[in-house]
Design a protein around this motif. Structure first.
Motif, PDB file in Angstrom:
ATOM      1  N   GLN A 153     -46.747  -2.008  28.691  1.00 47.83           N
ATOM      2  CA  GLN A 153     -47.797  -1.441  29.530  1.00 47.83           C
ATOM      3  C   GLN A 153     -47.262  -0.190  30.225  1.00 47.83           C
ATOM      4  OE1 GLN A 153     -51.023  -2.727  29.381  1.00 47.83           O
ATOM      5  NE2 GLN A 153     -49.948  -3.800  27.716  1.00 47.83           N
ATOM      6  N   ASP A 184     -49.119   1.614  22.320  1.00 52.28           N
ATOM      7  CA  ASP A 184     -50.366   0.881  22.122  1.00 52.28           C
ATOM      8  C   ASP A 184     -51.488   1.913  21.935  1.00 52.28           C
ATOM      9  OD1 ASP A 184     -52.720  -0.578  22.279  1.00 52.28           O
ATOM     10  OD2 ASP A 184     -52.083  -1.761  24.020  1.00 52.28           O
ATOM     11  N   ASN A 186     -54.482   1.799  22.335  1.00 49.28           N
ATOM     12  CA  ASN A 186     -55.470   1.737  23.419  1.00 49.28           C
ATOM     13  C   ASN A 186     -54.983   2.420  24.697  1.00 49.28           C
ATOM     14  OD1 ASN A 186     -57.314   0.163  21.872  1.00 49.28           O
ATOM     15  ND2 ASN A 186     -56.060  -1.657  22.284  1.00 49.28           N
ATOM     16  N   LEU A 187     -53.663   2.709  24.774  1.00 49.99           N
ATOM     17  CA  LEU A 187     -53.108   3.321  25.980  1.00 49.99           C
ATOM     18  C   LEU A 187     -52.813   4.809  25.820  1.00 49.99           C
ATOM     19  CD1 LEU A 187     -50.547   0.659  27.302  1.00 49.99           C
ATOM     20  CD2 LEU A 187     -52.815   1.198  28.204  1.00 49.99           C
ATOM     21  N   SER A 189     -54.592   7.386  25.455  1.00 47.11           N
ATOM     22  CA  SER A 189     -55.419   8.274  26.293  1.00 47.11           C
ATOM     23  C   SER A 189     -55.004   8.242  27.764  1.00 47.11           C
ATOM     24  CB  SER A 189     -56.896   7.885  26.169  1.00 47.11           C
ATOM     25  OG  SER A 189     -57.083   6.536  26.590  1.00 47.11           O
ATOM     26  N   SER A 190     -54.183   7.246  28.145  1.00 46.47           N
ATOM     27  CA  SER A 190     -53.748   7.126  29.546  1.00 46.47           C
ATOM     28  C   SER A 190     -52.370   7.751  29.784  1.00 46.47           C
ATOM     29  CB  SER A 190     -53.696   5.642  29.944  1.00 46.47           C
ATOM     30  OG  SER A 190     -54.939   5.018  29.764  1.00 46.47           O
TER      31      SER A 190
END
Length: 698
Positions: A153, A184, A186-187, A189-190
């Protein structure tokens, strides 16, 4: 402006090769000749496939051997020697190309923190900014997904960036960008939420199973297995999962996954038959391969049955047990190799889709690695000296250290040498010590063609003292006098002595023969103090015990000129026990007056005095004591009020701060003559010869 980059991973299994490949492609758009260099390779006897891959994709011809610094065993044997060799090897390659992509180590051999620190030291010592590669995955060696673990994360990734950046900062390395690989999806873009040292750019490349999945061919080779059934062409398929099938054939069907490699005992013929049938069935996953472990031989009738079925799925037989087989399968890594065009193109596209070349190149060019380590400074000395070779005379040919230093100087083609002494004895000692002095001129004083010219010239110079020609001849038989006369006559460009003679014996002839430069009344000295990240100039620490006001001004001017010769911007601090107008006393006034004289002689010189040492080097202290000064807090040249202070200070810094003290370097003479400490090491002599050669260049 930097052109080259050092790619350093924080830990293993980051698939750094894919990032390096993308960075190389970006660099090729900017530079015509991009070299690649591997700082630490796995094993000197095993070819480095990542280096081969990068060389094959570079836009210039590079010999594989020229692109390697050291191997892990060299680092184990001596980290300092390994570091020195890496610098030397890198600089050789750097001089032949426009830019270099340097790849750090792979974490195959030592614990992370130690290896990370060594990578930081390498980057600092070769003077390159760092692209820091962080793993977006927490790898699991026994994961059922080959090469995969759990995704990290943002908080964990941030912690890794912070800790590793601090490690590089502690070694004075500059991080110019951060790349999170295998993140990841999904991450991704962060990524902008991650903070970096100095707010340098941060990019993310998502995990891509195709790149990390090993082909069945690699699994078979890693297991030492043998293909007993199936099509060889399917050995090129990727395996993305592992299934352990020790149960009967019916029960294993529900566990099958697409592109899985199935590990099953060689005596479970029912399971093997079921797996082959499932692979051929349209309504079951297609397998990557089947591994039969245990070393069991299939019954002849069963083998005949399989031959008739003509299975296309690779069936590989191995001798290992289930546990060892499974562990070896999971530890097989997918490789991007030059012969694997599909993976190669995929890796390049993945990088280009997530990292813009222009932004990456800008991060490299905007970096300014300012640290000047002792190793880097010494290398630059040799490079400068070799760029315009001068002839240096070494009067002490009977000292083994001098001959060892001569061997190194000649091997590096740094300077031409004249060594005084009896040629037969010098050659004998050199042979016994394994030294090569073939490039040096060995000269016996009384048999030299320059002897009579030296005596006559000395007579001319000292005729006002009433000496005779015989006295002149007697004087120049002394090695220091004859060596100095060779410099005066232009036979040599400079002299280095003092390994076995006193300072007075070494430099007294230069006062009589070479004399001081115009507008300089005093010969003085400096030490070049190579600290962990910079080089400072300390003067005078060796010659004038109690300098007068005029002599202090001379030392300031000469020290500033010496600093310039070695690419150190002179910002001169005239040291005292008081800063500015805060104190008074005869010693303070003496320094203040010397500062004014030096400033009046050279209005362009950046000079401050009187000033205390802390105010000269510490920006925080300087902001309080001399906030308007352009020197305070950033001084590079330090003039001590007397020899007692200077000599003790340089030795204190040398011993307690681990600084490398190079010198004393004599200054103020018309031609360079430099003195050695009688306890000088071979490296000290080599450095002093190089410094003398640079001084002779002007």
């Amino acid at each position: 402006m930097a052109k080259s980059i050092y790619i350093a991973a924080v830990e293993g299994h980051t698939i750094k090769s894919a990032i390096a490949l993308g960075v190389l492609e970006a660099m090729k758009t900017k530079h015509k000749r991009v070299g690649v260099f591997r700082a630490v390779t796995r094993d000197s006897n095993t070819e480095d496939y990542v280096l081969r891959l990068l060389i094959a994709n570079s836009n210039t011809e590079i010999n594989y051997e020229d692109a390697i610094g050291v191997a892990y065993q060299d680092v184990h044997a001596s980290p300092e020697k390994a570091l020195k060799r890496i610098v030397s090897r890198f600089k050789e390659l750097e001089s032949s190309v426009d830019a270099v992509l340097v790849i750090g180590s792979d974490y195959n051999d030592v614990v992370g923190p130690t290896e990370l620190n060594f990578n930081a030291r390498v980057a600092t010592n070769i003077g390159l900014p760092v692209a820091l590669v962080v793993n977006g995955l927490r790898p699991y060696e026994t994961s059922e997904h080959l090469g995969q673990g759990e995704f990290r994360q943002l908080a964990e990734i941030q912690q890794i960036i912070d800790v590793s950046s601090e490690e590089f900062e502690n070694e004075f390395a500059e991080v110019s960008s951060v790349i999170v690989n295998r993140m990841d999806p999904n991450l991704v873009s962060s990524t902008s939420k991650l903070s970096t040292p100095g707010d340098v750019p941060v990019w993310a490349v998502p995990e891509d199973q195709f790149l990390v999945a090993p082909r069945m061919q690699a699994i078979m080779e890693n297991l030492g297995g043998k293909l007993i059934f199936g099509n060889e062409s399917r050995l090129q398929n990727e395996a993305t999962d592992v299934v352990i099938a020790s149960m009967n054939g019916v029960n294993v069907l529900s566990r099958l996954k697409e592109n899985a490699v199935v590990v099953t005992p060689g005596d479970r013929t029912d399971t093997l038959l079921t797996l082959i049938a499932a692979d051929r069935a349209d309504n079951f996953p297609q397998l990557a391969g089947i591994v039969l472990n245990g070393g069991f031989e299939l019954p002849s009738e069963f083998s005949k049955l399989l031959e008739g079925m003509k299975p296309s799925v690779p069936v590989i037989a191995v001798e290992l047990g289930t546990f060892d087989t499974t562990m070896k399968v999971t530890k097989t890594r997918g490789k991007i190799s030059g012969g694997d065009r599909q993976k190669l193109d995929h890796a390049k596209k993945l990088f280009a889709d997530h990292i813009e070349s222009s932004g990456l190149l800008e991060s490299i060019e905007s970096a300014n690695p300012a640290a000047l380590t002792p190793l880097l400074f010494e290398h630059r000395l040799m490079e400068r000296a070799a760029s315009n070779k001068k002839t240096i005379v070494l009067p002490e040919g009977d000292d083994l250290r001098v001959l060892q230093a001569a061997h190194e100087i000649l091997a590096g083609d740094i300077a031409d040498l004249i060594i005084l002494g009896k040629p037969k004895e010098i050659k004998k000692q050199a042979k016994q010590s394994g030294l090569n002095l073939d490039g040096a001129e060995l000269m016996e004083i009384t048999k030299s063609e320059h002897f009579e010219a030296a005596a006559s010239e000395y007579l001319k110079l000292r005729s006002h003292k009433g000496i005779t020609l015989e006295q002149a001849r007697e004087t120049v038989t002394d090695v220091s006098y004859f060596g100095t006369m060779l410099v005066h006559l232009g036979v040599a460009d400079g002299m280095v002595s003092g390994a076995s003679h006193t300072t007075a014996h070494t430099i007294k002839p230069s006062f009589e023969i070479i004399k001081t430069k115009p507008n300089v009344s005093s010969v003085s000295s400096v030490f070049l103090m190579a600290l962990a990240d910079r080089v400072l100039v300390y003067g005078d620490c060796a010659v004038i015990p109690e300098p007068s006001v005029e002599q202090l001004a001379d030392i300031a001017a000469s020290s500033a000129e010496t600093a310039k010769q070695f690419d150190i911007e002179p910002k001169v601090a005239m040291l005292s026990y008081s800063t500015g107008t805060s104190g008074s006393g005869s010693e303070v006034e003496r320094v203040r007056e010397a500062t004014q004289i030096a400033r009046s002689r050279n209005p362009e010189l950046s000079i401050e005095g009187p000033i205390q040492y802390d105010a000269a080097v510490d920006a925080a202290v300087a902001s309080k004591k001399l906030p308007e000064s352009l020197v305070a807090g950033r001084a590079t040249v330090f003039v001590f009020p007397d020899l007692n202070t200077g000599n003790n200070t340089y030795k204190a810094v040398q011993r307690t701060a681990g600084a490398v003290a190079i010198g004393p370097v004599l200054q103020g003479l018309n031609k360079p003559v430099n003195d050695l400490s009688r306890g000088a090491l071979v490296g000290d002599i080599v450095n002093t010869i190089a410094i003398t050669a640079i001084q002779a260049q002007g």
